[in-house]
Design a protein around this motif. Sequence first.
Motif, short mmCIF file in Angstrom:
data_model
loop_
_atom_site.label_atom_id
_atom_site.label_comp_id
_atom_site.label_asym_id
_atom_site.label_seq_id
_atom_site.Cartn_x
_atom_site.Cartn_y
_atom_site.Cartn_z
N HIS A 23 0.82 -1.21 0.00
CA HIS A 23 0.00 0.00 0.00
C HIS A 23 0.85 1.27 0.00
O HIS A 23 0.44 2.31 -0.49
N ILE A 24 2.07 1.17 0.53
CA ILE A 24 3.01 2.29 0.53
C ILE A 24 3.66 2.42 -0.85
O ILE A 24 3.83 3.51 -1.39
N ARG A 25 4.01 1.29 -1.44
CA ARG A 25 4.67 1.28 -2.75
C ARG A 25 3.78 1.91 -3.83
O ARG A 25 4.27 2.57 -4.73
N LEU A 26 2.48 1.73 -3.70
CA LEU A 26 1.56 2.30 -4.69
C LEU A 26 1.58 3.82 -4.71
O LEU A 26 1.19 4.45 -5.69
N LEU A 27 2.03 4.43 -3.62
CA LEU A 27 2.09 5.89 -3.52
C LEU A 27 3.42 6.47 -4.01
O LEU A 27 3.58 7.69 -4.08
N ALA A 28 4.35 5.59 -4.33
CA ALA A 28 5.73 6.02 -4.57
C ALA A 28 5.87 7.05 -5.68
O ALA A 28 6.54 8.08 -5.50
N GLY A 57 8.28 16.85 5.95
CA GLY A 57 7.29 15.96 5.35
C GLY A 57 7.98 14.75 4.77
O GLY A 57 7.91 14.48 3.58
N SER A 58 8.65 13.98 5.62
CA SER A 58 9.57 12.94 5.16
C SER A 58 8.90 11.66 4.67
O SER A 58 9.57 10.78 4.14
N GLY A 59 7.59 11.54 4.86
CA GLY A 59 6.89 10.36 4.36
C GLY A 59 7.49 9.07 4.89
O GLY A 59 7.60 8.87 6.09
N VAL A 60 7.94 8.20 3.97
CA VAL A 60 8.47 6.89 4.36
C VAL A 60 9.99 6.90 4.53
O VAL A 60 10.61 5.85 4.63
N MET A 65 17.06 8.16 3.88
CA MET A 65 17.88 6.95 3.76
C MET A 65 18.90 7.08 2.63
O MET A 65 20.06 6.68 2.80
N VAL A 66 18.50 7.63 1.51
CA VAL A 66 19.43 7.83 0.41
C VAL A 66 20.54 8.79 0.83
O VAL A 66 21.73 8.53 0.65
N LEU A 84 3.99 6.10 9.07
CA LEU A 84 5.13 6.33 8.18
C LEU A 84 6.41 6.55 8.97
O LEU A 84 7.49 6.13 8.55
N VAL A 85 6.30 7.21 10.11
CA VAL A 85 7.47 7.43 10.96
C VAL A 85 7.99 6.10 11.48
O VAL A 85 9.21 5.82 11.43
#
Length: 197
Positions: A23-28, A57-60, A65-66, A84-85
Motif C-alpha cells: 500500500h506504501i509502494r503504490l504511492l511512490a 514531510g519525510s513520508g516513508v 535513507m538515500v 510512516l514514521v
Amino acid sequence: MNLELLPLIDSTDDDFDAIYPDHIRLLARKHWTPISVAKAAAQFLVSRRGIKVLDIGSGVGKFCMVGATLTHGHFTGVEQRSELVELSRTLSASYGLTNTTYINANIISIDFRDFNGFYLYNSFFENIEPRNSIDQTIALSAGFYTTYGAHTSNKLSSLPSGVRLATYFTDEWIVPTNFELVDTLFKGNLKLWEKMY
C-alpha cells in the motif's frame, strides 16, 4: 557510507521501493522522492561533514535513507503520520543507518535552528489537493497549506547565511527572498538554494 543499502540506491526506484509494503509502494511515484533527485539534493545539502538536514514531510524516509547512505550528514525527517514514521525508523534500523532520525510531529513544533540543510518535496500541497493525499489519517485544509508554508518561510528566513535548501516541485513563495538560487536540475523541478544574508 552504508554498504548494505548501496545496491538499492544504485538500482531503479522500483527496486528501492520494493522494500515498502504494497500500500506504501503504490504511492511512490507521486509522493516519494526519486533516487536520482535524492542523490543530487543530498550531495548539495551536505557540503561538509557534520551537516544536519531536515526533510520536511519525510513520508516513508526514502530521501533521508538515500542521503544518509551517500553522505556524511545526519538526516532528520519530520512527518505527521505515525505509521510512516515507524516504518522509516524500522527500515533505517534494518539497514544499519545510524545517521537518520525520524520525528512524528507537525512542522510548527520543530526548531529550525537545529539544522543547516533543508529539503522540501511539495511538503504541504496535499492540503490544497486532498484527492491526491497519502491517506485520511491527518486533517487537511487549504488554510494549513498557507500556515505551514508561511511558517517554514519565516523560520528559514531567520537562519544564518550559508544554510542550504533543496526544493522539489515546491512553490517558490515558500522560499525566502534572502535565499539565492544556485542551480536547477531535473527540468527545473529540483531547485538548489543558499541563504545569502
